[in-house]
Scaffold this active site. Structure first.
Site, mmCIF file in Angstrom:
data_model
loop_
_atom_site.group_PDB
_atom_site.id
_atom_site.type_symbol
_atom_site.label_atom_id
_atom_site.label_comp_id
_atom_site.label_asym_id
_atom_site.label_seq_id
_atom_site.Cartn_x
_atom_site.Cartn_y
_atom_site.Cartn_z
ATOM 1 N N ASP A 15 15.205 -51.891 -61.428
ATOM 2 C CA ASP A 15 15.891 -53.108 -61.809
ATOM 3 C C ASP A 15 15.085 -54.242 -61.171
ATOM 4 O OD1 ASP A 15 17.999 -54.906 -62.632
ATOM 5 O OD2 ASP A 15 18.784 -54.811 -60.583
ATOM 6 N N ASP B 188 16.275 -58.106 -60.329
ATOM 7 C CA ASP B 188 16.994 -58.956 -59.379
ATOM 8 C C ASP B 188 17.774 -58.099 -58.377
ATOM 9 O OD1 ASP B 188 16.050 -61.164 -60.810
ATOM 10 O OD2 ASP B 188 17.813 -61.203 -62.100
#
Length: 176
Positions: free
Chosen positions: A7, A9
């Protein structure tokens, strides 16, 4: 192929409840860029799957997002590594798309791009949504305590979820 999916952020860069809306707001988490570079140097392909609903909400433009991703690629290259494919969902939560995590669309795009199977591939995230996306494709859910990970770790997690302090610790484990 040794494939790792991240992922963005909260895993690679600092997250914000107000969204990361500009290149200036895109701040790497300590050790994350070096971790990607080390993995790449050791033969890992590191890809990124990220929800970016700030696009649908009008908080930033696609051009700004491209700048953030180009910067991320450049930082990894400066450390002697290579960042692989970066895919993102530009839709809001109500759009009904198939790419927004926890749905598996982004991970399937990566698998198709690399002609790779996802079973057992580590998907590293900081939210329950990321862990659920991993499960949807039989990947290994991996939680880091950076970003929203500390809050996520306090909730019931999918069985078999691996937990690490940060991306640097994930890299240490994979490279040991």
């Amino acid at each position: 192929m040794k494939l790792l999916i991240l992922d963005r952020d909260g895993v690679i860069n600092q997250d914000s409840d107000d969204y990361v809306k500009s290149l200036d707001e895109w701040i790497p988490i300590d050790g994350s860029i070096a971790a990607i570079a080390r993995l790449s140097q050791a033969g890992w392909t590191v890809a990124v799957a990220t929800n970016q609903s700030g696009l649908a909400r009008g908080y930033y433009s696609e051009q700004t997002l491209v700048q953030m991703h180009e910067h991320m690629h450049q930082l990894v290259a400066q450390q002697g590594g290579e960042l692989g494919l970066v895919v993102y969902c530009p839709h809001g939560p109500e759009a009904g798309c198939k790419c927004r995590k926890p749905l598996p669309g982004l991970l399937q795009q990566i698998a198709q791009h690399y002609a790779a199977e996802l079973e057992g591939v580590w998907f590293v995230g900081d939210s329950l949504r990321d862990l659920e996306a991993a499960l949807a494709v039989n990947a290994q859910p991996v939680l880091v305590r950076t970003g929203k990970g500390q809050k996520t770790a306090a909730k019931p997690l999918p069985e078999g979820t691996l937990i690490f302090t940060d991306l640097a610790e994930v890299a240490d484990q994979l490279l040991s």
